[in-house]
Each structure stands twice: as C-alpha cells, then as structure tokens.
Design a protein around this motif. Structure first.
Motif, mmCIF file in Angstrom:
data_model
loop_
_atom_site.group_PDB
_atom_site.id
_atom_site.type_symbol
_atom_site.label_atom_id
_atom_site.label_comp_id
_atom_site.label_asym_id
_atom_site.label_seq_id
_atom_site.Cartn_x
_atom_site.Cartn_y
_atom_site.Cartn_z
ATOM 1 N N VAL A 133 0.827 -1.202 0.000
ATOM 2 C CA VAL A 133 0.000 0.000 0.000
ATOM 3 C C VAL A 133 0.864 1.256 0.000
ATOM 4 O O VAL A 133 0.604 2.218 -0.725
ATOM 5 N N GLY A 134 1.913 1.263 0.816
ATOM 6 C CA GLY A 134 2.785 2.424 0.909
ATOM 7 C C GLY A 134 3.818 2.223 1.993
ATOM 8 O O GLY A 134 3.737 1.271 2.783
ATOM 9 N N THR A 135 4.804 3.129 2.032
ATOM 10 C CA THR A 135 5.852 3.066 3.045
ATOM 11 C C THR A 135 5.908 4.417 3.747
ATOM 12 O O THR A 135 6.586 5.345 3.292
ATOM 13 N N PRO A 136 5.165 4.576 4.833
ATOM 14 C CA PRO A 136 5.121 5.870 5.528
ATOM 15 C C PRO A 136 6.413 6.180 6.269
ATOM 16 O O PRO A 136 7.140 5.272 6.680
ATOM 17 N N ASP A 163 2.620 11.927 -3.284
ATOM 18 C CA ASP A 163 2.277 11.939 -1.869
ATOM 19 C C ASP A 163 0.769 11.829 -1.664
ATOM 20 O O ASP A 163 0.295 11.119 -0.767
ATOM 21 N N ILE A 164 0.005 12.549 -2.496
ATOM 22 C CA ILE A 164 -1.455 12.543 -2.362
ATOM 23 C C ILE A 164 -2.016 11.164 -2.665
ATOM 24 O O ILE A 164 -2.917 10.669 -1.975
ATOM 25 N N ARG A 165 -1.474 10.512 -3.698
ATOM 26 C CA ARG A 165 -1.933 9.161 -4.025
ATOM 27 C C ARG A 165 -1.627 8.197 -2.881
ATOM 28 O O ARG A 165 -2.459 7.357 -2.518
ATOM 29 N N ARG A 166 -0.426 8.318 -2.323
ATOM 30 C CA ARG A 166 -0.047 7.425 -1.226
ATOM 31 C C ARG A 166 -0.933 7.654 -0.012
ATOM 32 O O ARG A 166 -1.367 6.690 0.634
ATOM 33 N N ALA A 172 -7.241 4.371 2.720
ATOM 34 C CA ALA A 172 -8.182 3.346 2.258
ATOM 35 C C ALA A 172 -8.129 2.081 3.108
ATOM 36 O O ALA A 172 -9.090 1.296 3.107
ATOM 37 N N VAL A 173 -7.009 1.865 3.802
ATOM 38 C CA VAL A 173 -6.925 0.706 4.706
ATOM 39 C C VAL A 173 -7.087 1.152 6.164
ATOM 40 O O VAL A 173 -6.631 0.488 7.094
ATOM 41 N N PRO A 208 -12.127 -4.659 12.277
ATOM 42 C CA PRO A 208 -10.792 -5.268 12.327
ATOM 43 C C PRO A 208 -9.775 -4.451 11.524
ATOM 44 O O PRO A 208 -10.130 -3.706 10.604
ATOM 45 N N ARG A 209 -8.525 -4.598 11.869
ATOM 46 C CA ARG A 209 -7.443 -3.899 11.169
ATOM 47 C C ARG A 209 -7.353 -4.382 9.729
ATOM 48 O O ARG A 209 -7.402 -5.586 9.469
ATOM 49 N N ARG A 210 -7.204 -3.445 8.796
ATOM 50 C CA ARG A 210 -7.185 -3.773 7.371
ATOM 51 C C ARG A 210 -5.799 -3.650 6.765
ATOM 52 O O ARG A 210 -5.643 -3.630 5.556
ATOM 53 N N TRP A 211 -4.777 -3.582 7.584
ATOM 54 C CA TRP A 211 -3.408 -3.458 7.098
ATOM 55 C C TRP A 211 -2.493 -4.331 7.952
ATOM 56 O O TRP A 211 -2.842 -4.742 9.055
ATOM 57 N N THR A 212 -1.307 -4.578 7.425
ATOM 58 C CA THR A 212 -0.340 -5.402 8.143
ATOM 59 C C THR A 212 1.083 -5.013 7.737
ATOM 60 O O THR A 212 1.287 -4.453 6.644
#
Length: 246
Positions: A133-136, A163-166, A172-173, A208-212
């Motif tokens: 999804v991305g790397t914050p 940046d805006i897309r990320r 979204a998650v 529930p959490r939608r990311w990992t």
C-alpha cells in the motif's frame, strides 16, 4: 581523521580532541587514517549536546549501514567509563535503523515525547491480500496513525501528486494521517496537537485492522541494517535508491 601527533591545534572547521585510541579502532580509507564507524558514531553520540543530536548521529549512520543498534549497544557496554557514555546509553532506547532523513528522526522523537513508543520508520505497509500500500515515514502501530514529514521537495508537482496518491491508499486501509512541516521543527506543539487528534480519530474507527506489516513471501526485506548488509550490489541499487529522494 585519526592522528598521533600532539602538535595539532584546533582551528575554524577543525576540532582536535585527545582520547584513548586502540589500533583496532583505526582504518585507512583512501589513504587517510580514520576511526572505524562504531568508534566514530559513538564519539558523535557521546559529545552530542542533547539526546536528539545523539539519536540523529546514529540514525543517519545507520541509514548508510555503517552501524547497527546492536553494535552501538555492545560498544557502550565495553566502554563504560568513557566520557559521555551516559548519553549513548540514554539514546539507545530511541534509536532506529531505518530513518531516511533527520526530520524523520525529529518527528519520531516528538511522538516519543507524547508517550508514543510503539513506532517504526519506513516499514512497508500491506493490505490483507499482500498488496504493498505504501511506506510511511513513521507509523504508530498502536493507534494506526501515519506520520509524514513534508519538506520543500514534497511541494513540487510530481512529488506532491505521488504523496497525495499514497495518502489516499493508506487511508483506504483505515490508517489516519498527520503531517509535520518545517515550521513544526522549531515549535512542535501544533504537530503534537494534530497527532493527538489523529490518534483520537483512529481509535474511533470500528472493525478489524485492514493493514499489516507482514510482507508476502516474495518481498525482500530491507528495514534493518542486517537486512541491507545481506543484499547483493544489484539488490541495493534496485531496492534502496529511492531512499535518497525521500
């Protein structure tokens, strides 16, 4: 530079310091005698004017895979009586091996001051199907809040669009977002307030959490110094070149 002459004197741009120096602490690079990375970095940390400067010294050296947290810790244990070693021990709990810029260190330490300790730097985030999804810049694992530092580079059109897309992908998650800008480096109070508001919003999200952070089997990890030292030259070029544009 490592020297044995006692006639050297400090002058503008050059500070002379006399300390114990073992032969094993010295190496020759491009014909110049210098101290090995762990000795050099711990020197900077020991003489840093505060914890922030000490953490920055380590994190930026770790960015280039020159030292690891374990190496700093081992050096501190072996040199208990050295000047400034308390500064190194104090900083150890705040170090990270994957910060990509000094402002990211400042952002993370601002969160530390709020009591937010369960954080990671530049860890790839995946959705539950294994898609990256991305790397914050920094991620608050407990609340699910992304922290980003936006310097002048991030205001440019192409970079800003990325940046805006990320941000959209991470939201979204169900990850919340807070951004630090250059003015926050001088006075982080506004950023801290925005962080607390983002954490409150994040905790209000039900479900529930939608990311990992668990990568799919095909993913090559590069979040620790050990990970990166194990990469081949080709893998380093392919996987790490983007860090210098962060």
């Amino acid at each position: 530079m490592a020297a044995t002459a006692h006639s050297l004197v400090s002058r503008p741009g050059i500070a002379v310091c006399g300390e114990r120096l073992l032969l094993s602490d010295v190496q020759v690079v491009d014909g110049v005698r210098v101290t090995i990375p762990v000795r050099s970095v711990t020197f900077e940390m020991r003489y840093a004017h505060d914890r922030r400067a000490a953490v920055r010294a380590h994190d930026m050296a770790a960015l280039h895979d020159l030292v690891s947290i374990a190496e700093i810790s081992e050096w501190a244990v072996a040199h208990r009586g050295w000047t400034g070693i308390a500064r190194v021990r104090d900083a150890l709990h705040f170090l990270d091996e994957n910060a990509w810029s000094p402002p990211e260190v400042d952002l993370r330490l601002a969160w530390e001051e709020l009591g937010i300790r369960d954080v990671v730097c530049n860890h790839p985030v995946f959705d539950l199907a294994g898609r990256h999804v991305g790397t914050p810049d920094v991620l608050d694992l407990e609340a699910g809040v992304v922290g980003e530092y936006d310097g002048s580079l991030h205001l440019e059109g192409k970079h800003r669009a990325k940046d805006i897309r990320r941000e959209g992908d991470l939201r979204a998650v169900s990850l919340e977002y807070v951004t630090m800008v250059s003015a926050d480096l001088r006075d982080p109070s506004g950023f801290k307030a925005r962080t607390l508001a983002a954490r409150k919003r994040a905790r209000a999200v039900a479900g529930p959490r939608r990311w990992t952070l668990d990568p799919p089997a095909w993913w090559t990890p590069s979040v620790t110094v050990a990970d990166r030292r194990a990469l081949s030259s080709d893998e380093r070029r392919r996987l790490l070149s983007h860090r210098w544009a962060a």
